[in-house]
Motif scaffolding. Structure first.
Motif, PDB file in Angstrom:
ATOM      1  N   TRP A  35       0.948  -1.342   0.071  1.00  0.00           N
ATOM      2  CA  TRP A  35       0.042   0.130   0.108  1.00  0.00           C
ATOM      3  C   TRP A  35       0.986   1.231  -0.076  1.00  0.00           C
ATOM      4  N   ILE A  36       0.609   2.161  -1.015  1.00  0.00           N
ATOM      5  CA  ILE A  36       1.331   3.229  -1.148  1.00  0.00           C
ATOM      6  C   ILE A  36       0.488   4.553  -1.066  1.00  0.00           C
ATOM      7  N   ARG A  37       0.487   5.407  -0.588  1.00  0.00           N
ATOM      8  CA  ARG A  37      -0.093   6.708  -0.540  1.00  0.00           C
ATOM      9  C   ARG A  37       0.662   8.006  -1.080  1.00  0.00           C
ATOM     10  N   ALA A  90      -4.335  11.486   5.546  1.00  0.00           N
ATOM     11  CA  ALA A  90      -5.069  11.831   4.308  1.00  0.00           C
ATOM     12  C   ALA A  90      -4.354  11.808   3.061  1.00  0.00           C
ATOM     13  N   ALA A  91      -4.781  11.042   1.987  1.00  0.00           N
ATOM     14  CA  ALA A  91      -3.986  10.725   0.815  1.00  0.00           C
ATOM     15  C   ALA A  91      -4.778   9.926   0.169  1.00  0.00           C
ATOM     16  N   VAL A  92      -4.461   9.896  -1.290  1.00  0.00           N
ATOM     17  CA  VAL A  92      -4.799   8.720  -2.134  1.00  0.00           C
ATOM     18  C   VAL A  92      -4.068   7.313  -1.809  1.00  0.00           C
ATOM     19  N   TYR A  93      -4.659   6.370  -1.592  1.00  0.00           N
ATOM     20  CA  TYR A  93      -3.947   5.093  -1.200  1.00  0.00           C
ATOM     21  C   TYR A  93      -4.016   4.421  -2.614  1.00  0.00           C
ATOM     22  N   TYR A  94      -2.938   3.636  -2.748  1.00  0.00           N
ATOM     23  CA  TYR A  94      -2.941   2.846  -4.122  1.00  0.00           C
ATOM     24  C   TYR A  94      -2.330   1.551  -3.442  1.00  0.00           C
ATOM     25  N   CYS A  95      -2.829   0.284  -3.990  1.00  0.00           N
ATOM     26  CA  CYS A  95      -2.186  -0.872  -3.765  1.00  0.00           C
ATOM     27  C   CYS A  95      -1.288  -1.420  -5.093  1.00  0.00           C
ATOM     28  N   ALA A  96      -0.186  -1.800  -4.803  1.00  0.00           N
ATOM     29  CA  ALA A  96       0.728  -2.176  -5.951  1.00  0.00           C
ATOM     30  C   ALA A  96       1.320  -3.505  -5.503  1.00  0.00           C
ATOM     31  N   ALA A  97       1.942  -4.286  -6.725  1.00  0.00           N
ATOM     32  CA  ALA A  97       2.246  -5.700  -6.559  1.00  0.00           C
ATOM     33  C   ALA A  97       3.901  -5.755  -7.293  1.00  0.00           C
ATOM     34  N   ASP A  98       4.646  -6.626  -6.831  1.00  0.00           N
ATOM     35  CA  ASP A  98       5.861  -7.019  -7.351  1.00  0.00           C
ATOM     36  C   ASP A  98       6.185  -8.374  -6.898  1.00  0.00           C
TER      37      ASP A  98
END
Length: 125
Positions: A35-37, A90-98
Protein backbone atom coordinates in the motif's frame (compact mmCIF):
# COMPACT_ATOMS: atom_id res chain seq x y z
CA UNK A 1 -2.10 -8.13 -13.50
CA UNK A 2 -5.11 -6.31 -12.18
CA UNK A 3 -5.40 -4.56 -8.85
CA UNK A 4 -8.43 -2.65 -7.67
CA UNK A 5 -8.38 -0.63 -4.47
CA UNK A 6 -11.50 0.39 -2.62
CA UNK A 7 -12.73 1.37 0.81
CA UNK A 8 -11.60 4.95 1.04
CA UNK A 9 -13.80 7.71 2.34
CA UNK A 10 -14.22 10.52 4.82
CA UNK A 11 -13.54 9.75 8.46
CA UNK A 12 -13.07 11.87 11.55
CA UNK A 13 -9.73 11.93 13.35
CA UNK A 14 -9.47 8.87 15.54
CA UNK A 15 -11.74 6.89 13.26
CA UNK A 16 -11.12 3.73 11.26
CA UNK A 17 -11.29 2.56 7.68
CA UNK A 18 -10.52 -0.70 5.97
CA UNK A 19 -9.08 -0.56 2.49
CA UNK A 20 -9.34 -3.54 0.16
CA UNK A 21 -7.25 -4.49 -2.84
CA UNK A 22 -8.77 -7.07 -5.15
CA UNK A 23 -6.07 -8.85 -7.11
CA UNK A 24 -6.36 -10.95 -10.25
CA UNK A 25 -4.48 -12.03 -13.32
CA UNK A 26 -1.35 -13.34 -11.65
CA UNK A 27 -0.16 -15.91 -9.20
CA UNK A 28 -0.59 -14.00 -5.99
CA UNK A 29 1.47 -16.47 -4.03
CA UNK A 30 4.58 -15.11 -5.70
CA UNK A 31 3.80 -11.43 -5.35
CA UNK A 32 4.20 -9.03 -2.49
CA UNK A 33 1.42 -6.49 -2.21
CA UNK A 34 2.05 -3.02 -0.92
CA UNK A 35 0.00 0.00 0.00
CA UNK A 36 1.45 3.30 -1.13
CA UNK A 37 -0.08 6.70 -0.50
CA UNK A 38 0.30 10.08 -2.11
CA UNK A 39 -0.65 13.57 -1.07
CA UNK A 40 -0.95 16.11 -3.90
CA UNK A 41 2.36 17.81 -4.45
CA UNK A 42 4.31 15.22 -2.49
CA UNK A 43 6.11 12.01 -3.39
CA UNK A 44 4.44 8.66 -3.05
CA UNK A 45 5.16 6.99 0.28
CA UNK A 46 5.20 3.31 1.10
CA UNK A 47 2.78 2.64 3.95
CA UNK A 48 2.77 -1.13 4.34
CA UNK A 49 3.54 -4.33 2.51
CA UNK A 50 2.86 -8.03 2.91
CA UNK A 51 5.42 -10.40 1.51
CA UNK A 52 4.72 -13.14 -0.99
CA UNK A 53 6.73 -15.93 0.60
CA UNK A 54 6.17 -15.99 4.32
CA UNK A 55 3.62 -13.19 4.65
CA UNK A 56 6.06 -11.00 6.49
CA UNK A 57 4.68 -7.53 6.99
CA UNK A 58 6.32 -4.16 7.00
CA UNK A 59 5.04 -0.75 8.05
CA UNK A 60 5.94 2.88 7.80
CA UNK A 61 7.04 3.98 11.27
CA UNK A 62 4.28 6.54 11.59
CA UNK A 63 1.55 3.93 11.10
CA UNK A 64 2.97 1.12 13.23
CA UNK A 65 0.47 0.05 15.85
CA UNK A 66 -2.38 1.75 13.99
CA UNK A 67 -2.47 0.01 10.59
CA UNK A 68 -2.62 -3.71 9.91
CA UNK A 69 -2.10 -5.35 6.54
CA UNK A 70 -3.47 -8.79 5.82
CA UNK A 71 -4.29 -11.04 2.91
CA UNK A 72 -7.13 -13.46 2.27
CA UNK A 73 -5.99 -15.70 -0.53
CA UNK A 74 -9.40 -17.37 -0.75
CA UNK A 75 -10.86 -14.00 -1.72
CA UNK A 76 -7.83 -12.78 -3.67
CA UNK A 77 -7.92 -9.67 -1.53
CA UNK A 78 -5.41 -7.72 0.53
CA UNK A 79 -6.64 -5.47 3.31
CA UNK A 80 -5.28 -2.46 5.11
CA UNK A 81 -7.09 -1.91 8.39
CA UNK A 82 -6.48 1.66 9.51
CA UNK A 83 -7.33 2.79 13.01
CA UNK A 84 -6.72 5.94 15.05
CA UNK A 85 -6.55 7.88 11.83
CA UNK A 86 -4.88 11.26 11.84
CA UNK A 87 -5.25 14.19 9.44
CA UNK A 88 -1.75 13.46 8.16
CA UNK A 89 -2.94 10.02 6.99
CA UNK A 90 -5.17 11.68 4.41
CA UNK A 91 -4.01 10.77 0.91
CA UNK A 92 -4.82 8.73 -2.14
CA UNK A 93 -3.96 5.14 -1.28
CA UNK A 94 -2.79 2.77 -4.00
CA UNK A 95 -2.16 -0.95 -3.87
CA UNK A 96 0.73 -2.27 -5.90
CA UNK A 97 2.35 -5.63 -6.57
CA UNK A 98 5.73 -7.02 -7.48
CA UNK A 99 7.41 -10.40 -7.30
CA UNK A 100 10.81 -9.07 -6.29
CA UNK A 101 10.00 -7.11 -3.16
CA UNK A 102 12.32 -7.69 -0.23
CA UNK A 103 12.60 -6.12 3.20
CA UNK A 104 14.92 -3.39 1.95
CA UNK A 105 12.78 -2.39 -1.02
CA UNK A 106 9.18 -2.59 0.12
CA UNK A 107 8.87 1.11 0.97
CA UNK A 108 10.17 2.32 -2.39
CA UNK A 109 7.25 3.01 -4.73
CA UNK A 110 9.56 2.48 -7.71
CA UNK A 111 10.06 -1.15 -6.67
CA UNK A 112 6.52 -2.02 -7.73
CA UNK A 113 5.67 -2.76 -11.35
CA UNK A 114 1.93 -3.21 -11.14
CA UNK A 115 -0.50 -0.66 -9.73
CA UNK A 116 -4.18 -0.34 -9.12
CA UNK A 117 -6.15 2.87 -9.18
CA UNK A 118 -6.17 4.85 -5.97
CA UNK A 119 -8.79 5.28 -3.32
CA UNK A 120 -9.12 8.59 -1.51
CA UNK A 121 -8.85 8.71 2.27
CA UNK A 122 -9.90 11.97 3.91
CA UNK A 123 -9.43 12.51 7.63
CA UNK A 124 -11.22 15.59 8.81
CA UNK A 125 -13.64 16.77 11.45
Amino acid sequence: VQLQASGGGLVQPGGSLRLSCAASGFNKEYYAIGWIRQVPGKKREGVSCIANSDSSTWYLDSVKGRFTISRDNSKNTIYLQMTSLKPEDAAVYYCAADSRIISSSWSNPHAYDDWGQGTQVTVSS
